[in-house]
Motif scaffolding. Sequence first.
Motif, PDB file in Angstrom:
ATOM      1  N   THR A 183     -13.069  10.631 -17.873  1.00 25.90           N
ATOM      2  CA  THR A 183     -11.854  11.378 -18.140  1.00 25.90           C
ATOM      3  C   THR A 183     -10.772  10.727 -17.297  1.00 25.90           C
ATOM      4  O   THR A 183     -10.983  10.471 -16.103  1.00 25.90           O
ATOM      5  N   VAL A 184      -9.613  10.452 -17.886  1.00 21.90           N
ATOM      6  CA  VAL A 184      -8.585   9.671 -17.198  1.00 21.90           C
ATOM      7  C   VAL A 184      -7.299  10.477 -17.073  1.00 21.90           C
ATOM      8  O   VAL A 184      -6.815  11.054 -18.049  1.00 21.90           O
ATOM      9  N   HIS A 185      -6.765  10.521 -15.863  1.00 25.74           N
ATOM     10  CA  HIS A 185      -5.442  11.078 -15.594  1.00 25.74           C
ATOM     11  C   HIS A 185      -4.629  10.018 -14.864  1.00 25.74           C
ATOM     12  O   HIS A 185      -5.191   9.089 -14.270  1.00 25.74           O
ATOM     13  N   THR A 186      -3.326  10.162 -14.887  1.00 26.84           N
ATOM     14  CA  THR A 186      -2.451   9.189 -14.237  1.00 26.84           C
ATOM     15  C   THR A 186      -1.501   9.899 -13.289  1.00 26.84           C
ATOM     16  O   THR A 186      -0.865  10.897 -13.657  1.00 26.84           O
ATOM     17  N   LEU A 187      -1.431   9.385 -12.063  1.00 27.79           N
ATOM     18  CA  LEU A 187      -0.477   9.855 -11.065  1.00 27.79           C
ATOM     19  C   LEU A 187       0.654   8.836 -10.946  1.00 27.79           C
ATOM     20  O   LEU A 187       0.412   7.636 -11.076  1.00 27.79           O
ATOM     21  N   PRO A 188       1.868   9.276 -10.682  1.00 27.61           N
ATOM     22  CA  PRO A 188       2.933   8.310 -10.413  1.00 27.61           C
ATOM     23  C   PRO A 188       2.734   7.661  -9.048  1.00 27.61           C
ATOM     24  O   PRO A 188       2.005   8.179  -8.202  1.00 27.61           O
ATOM     25  N   GLY A 189       3.357   6.514  -8.852  1.00 28.35           N
ATOM     26  CA  GLY A 189       3.455   5.960  -7.509  1.00 28.35           C
ATOM     27  C   GLY A 189       2.369   5.005  -7.096  1.00 28.35           C
ATOM     28  O   GLY A 189       1.638   4.435  -7.912  1.00 28.35           O
ATOM     29  N   SER A 190       2.255   4.851  -5.777  1.00 26.73           N
ATOM     30  CA  SER A 190       1.539   3.754  -5.139  1.00 26.73           C
ATOM     31  C   SER A 190       0.044   3.984  -5.023  1.00 26.73           C
ATOM     32  O   SER A 190      -0.506   4.990  -5.478  1.00 26.73           O
ATOM     33  N   HIS A 191      -0.600   3.046  -4.324  1.00 26.38           N
ATOM     34  CA  HIS A 191      -2.033   3.072  -4.062  1.00 26.38           C
ATOM     35  C   HIS A 191      -2.430   4.219  -3.142  1.00 26.38           C
ATOM     36  O   HIS A 191      -3.615   4.539  -3.047  1.00 26.38           O
ATOM     37  N   THR A 192      -1.473   4.832  -2.468  1.00 23.44           N
ATOM     38  CA  THR A 192      -1.787   5.842  -1.457  1.00 23.44           C
ATOM     39  C   THR A 192      -1.101   7.171  -1.760  1.00 23.44           C
ATOM     40  O   THR A 192      -0.197   7.601  -1.040  1.00 23.44           O
ATOM     41  N   HIS A 234       0.788  -1.234   0.000  1.00 23.71           N
ATOM     42  CA  HIS A 234       0.000   0.000   0.000  1.00 23.71           C
ATOM     43  C   HIS A 234       0.823   1.288   0.000  1.00 23.71           C
ATOM     44  O   HIS A 234       0.328   2.321  -0.448  1.00 23.71           O
ATOM     45  N   TYR A 235       2.044   1.252   0.535  1.00 23.77           N
ATOM     46  CA  TYR A 235       2.756   2.502   0.827  1.00 23.77           C
ATOM     47  C   TYR A 235       4.210   2.485   0.379  1.00 23.77           C
ATOM     48  O   TYR A 235       5.039   3.189   0.947  1.00 23.77           O
ATOM     49  N   HIS A 236       4.569   1.719  -0.635  1.00 28.17           N
ATOM     50  CA  HIS A 236       5.987   1.460  -0.892  1.00 28.17           C
ATOM     51  C   HIS A 236       6.796   2.708  -1.217  1.00 28.17           C
ATOM     52  O   HIS A 236       8.012   2.717  -1.056  1.00 28.17           O
ATOM     53  N   ASP A 237       6.119   3.783  -1.678  1.00 26.97           N
ATOM     54  CA  ASP A 237       6.849   5.018  -1.966  1.00 26.97           C
ATOM     55  C   ASP A 237       6.734   6.048  -0.840  1.00 26.97           C
ATOM     56  O   ASP A 237       7.123   7.204  -1.010  1.00 26.97           O
ATOM     57  N   THR A 238       6.227   5.630   0.298  1.00 26.72           N
ATOM     58  CA  THR A 238       6.195   6.463   1.493  1.00 26.72           C
ATOM     59  C   THR A 238       7.378   6.077   2.375  1.00 26.72           C
ATOM     60  O   THR A 238       7.600   4.880   2.609  1.00 26.72           O
ATOM     61  N   PRO A 239       8.184   7.023   2.858  1.00 26.86           N
ATOM     62  CA  PRO A 239       9.334   6.674   3.694  1.00 26.86           C
ATOM     63  C   PRO A 239       8.932   5.782   4.867  1.00 26.86           C
ATOM     64  O   PRO A 239       7.848   5.932   5.441  1.00 26.86           O
ATOM     65  N   ALA A 240       9.819   4.859   5.233  1.00 26.05           N
ATOM     66  CA  ALA A 240       9.498   3.847   6.239  1.00 26.05           C
ATOM     67  C   ALA A 240       9.089   4.465   7.569  1.00 26.05           C
ATOM     68  O   ALA A 240       8.164   3.984   8.228  1.00 26.05           O
ATOM     69  N   ASP A 241       9.778   5.536   7.985  1.00 23.59           N
ATOM     70  CA  ASP A 241       9.433   6.117   9.278  1.00 23.59           C
ATOM     71  C   ASP A 241       8.046   6.753   9.247  1.00 23.59           C
ATOM     72  O   ASP A 241       7.282   6.670  10.209  1.00 23.59           O
ATOM     73  N   ARG A 278       4.082   5.616  11.237  1.00 25.56           N
ATOM     74  CA  ARG A 278       3.063   6.471  11.843  1.00 25.56           C
ATOM     75  C   ARG A 278       1.697   6.221  11.187  1.00 25.56           C
ATOM     76  O   ARG A 278       0.671   6.200  11.873  1.00 25.56           O
ATOM     77  N   TRP A 279       1.700   6.041   9.875  1.00 23.55           N
ATOM     78  CA  TRP A 279       0.438   5.814   9.173  1.00 23.55           C
ATOM     79  C   TRP A 279      -0.198   4.502   9.605  1.00 23.55           C
ATOM     80  O   TRP A 279      -1.399   4.449   9.887  1.00 23.55           O
ATOM     81  N   ARG A 280       0.581   3.439   9.664  1.00 29.14           N
ATOM     82  CA  ARG A 280      -0.031   2.142   9.968  1.00 29.14           C
ATOM     83  C   ARG A 280      -0.573   2.103  11.391  1.00 29.14           C
ATOM     84  O   ARG A 280      -1.548   1.392  11.659  1.00 29.14           O
ATOM     85  N   SER A 281       0.012   2.857  12.297  1.00 24.56           N
ATOM     86  CA  SER A 281      -0.483   2.858  13.672  1.00 24.56           C
ATOM     87  C   SER A 281      -1.869   3.478  13.776  1.00 24.56           C
ATOM     88  O   SER A 281      -2.581   3.242  14.757  1.00 24.56           O
ATOM     89  N   ALA A 282      -2.275   4.265  12.771  1.00 23.11           N
ATOM     90  CA  ALA A 282      -3.593   4.900  12.783  1.00 23.11           C
ATOM     91  C   ALA A 282      -4.645   4.105  12.028  1.00 23.11           C
ATOM     92  O   ALA A 282      -5.833   4.438  12.088  1.00 23.11           O
ATOM     93  N   LEU A 283      -4.237   3.056  11.318  1.00 20.63           N
ATOM     94  CA  LEU A 283      -5.203   2.263  10.561  1.00 20.63           C
ATOM     95  C   LEU A 283      -6.144   1.503  11.495  1.00 20.63           C
ATOM     96  O   LEU A 283      -5.753   1.095  12.592  1.00 20.63           O
ATOM     97  N   SER A 284      -7.375   1.299  11.043  1.00 22.26           N
ATOM     98  CA  SER A 284      -8.313   0.433  11.754  1.00 22.26           C
ATOM     99  C   SER A 284      -8.124  -1.000  11.255  1.00 22.26           C
ATOM    100  O   SER A 284      -7.826  -1.209  10.082  1.00 22.26           O
TER     101      SER A 284
END
Length: 299
Positions: free
Chosen positions: A275-284, A201-208, A212-218
């Motif tokens: 209408t379609v646009h493309t963003l780089p990177g991951s699911h998040t 889900h977050y491979h392009d988000t820095p590990a640190d 913090r993000w995963r600790s807030a997930l339900s």
Amino acid sequence: MTPPHAAQSTDTRTDTHLLLPLPLPDTVFVLVHGAWHGSWQWAATQRALAGLGAASVAVDLPGHGFGAPLPSGYLLPGRPGLPTERSQLADLTMDDCADAVLDTLRRVRRYGRVVLVAHSAGGGPASLAAERAPHLVDRLVYVSAFVPAARPRFSDYLSAPENSTARGQDLPLGDPGALGAVRINPLSPDPAYVEELWQTHYHDTPADRFDRWRSALSPDLPLSVPTTPLTLTAARWGRVPRTFLRCADDRALPIATQNLMITEADRAQPHEPFTVHTLPGSHTPFAARPEELAEALVR
């Protein structure tokens, strides 16, 4: 890590030309999160939207956000009973989730143009809300989100051949049918599990920052969200202009699956194609590049 094969899409679609973002004083973005997240996921994107002159409000779907009920042992050492305890969200329905979206749409409609934005599994509740009240929505935006125009359940696309390269199949715990939810363990002490959650889900988000993000997930997604069949009609959902923001290196919902949903929706509802646009990177993108996501939304 090399992106999955599906990210190297053979789709020849040309993205619609993007204009420079302009202030949108009469537009409100209503933001709907995906599985295991909450309204908090949009905070950085909302700050970026505000900087571009756009108002926004984020929705907490039932059973999500900081007020979500947790399994009884979730915050205890070893998380006892996590794979087997029936979820307190088991009786939540897709209608309950759509009602939460509709409540917000009704509140903000007085302020002008409304753009309804859905991420991932949030595409189901957002689509149903637009089907039930198309007069409240001026545009639908799907950010790598489920579009039920052709196949009625999110799970129908998750099991499609185009989705075979998706990661994360080993993240759910227990039997979703018995739990009444798709349950994950964001607080897992297992490094391999945490790595898979990150890479999915977050491979392009820095590990640190990911920690913090995963600790807030339900931990629980009501089972009704991916399994409830939805029917969208040309006279209601089909009349709302819609945009799909593809995530090019999405490992949770590969771009081949995103393209499949777009193609099948346009075939089923040809009078108002995406209408379609493309963003780089991951699911998040709201975690990894919220400024780029905000700019894409206001274009």
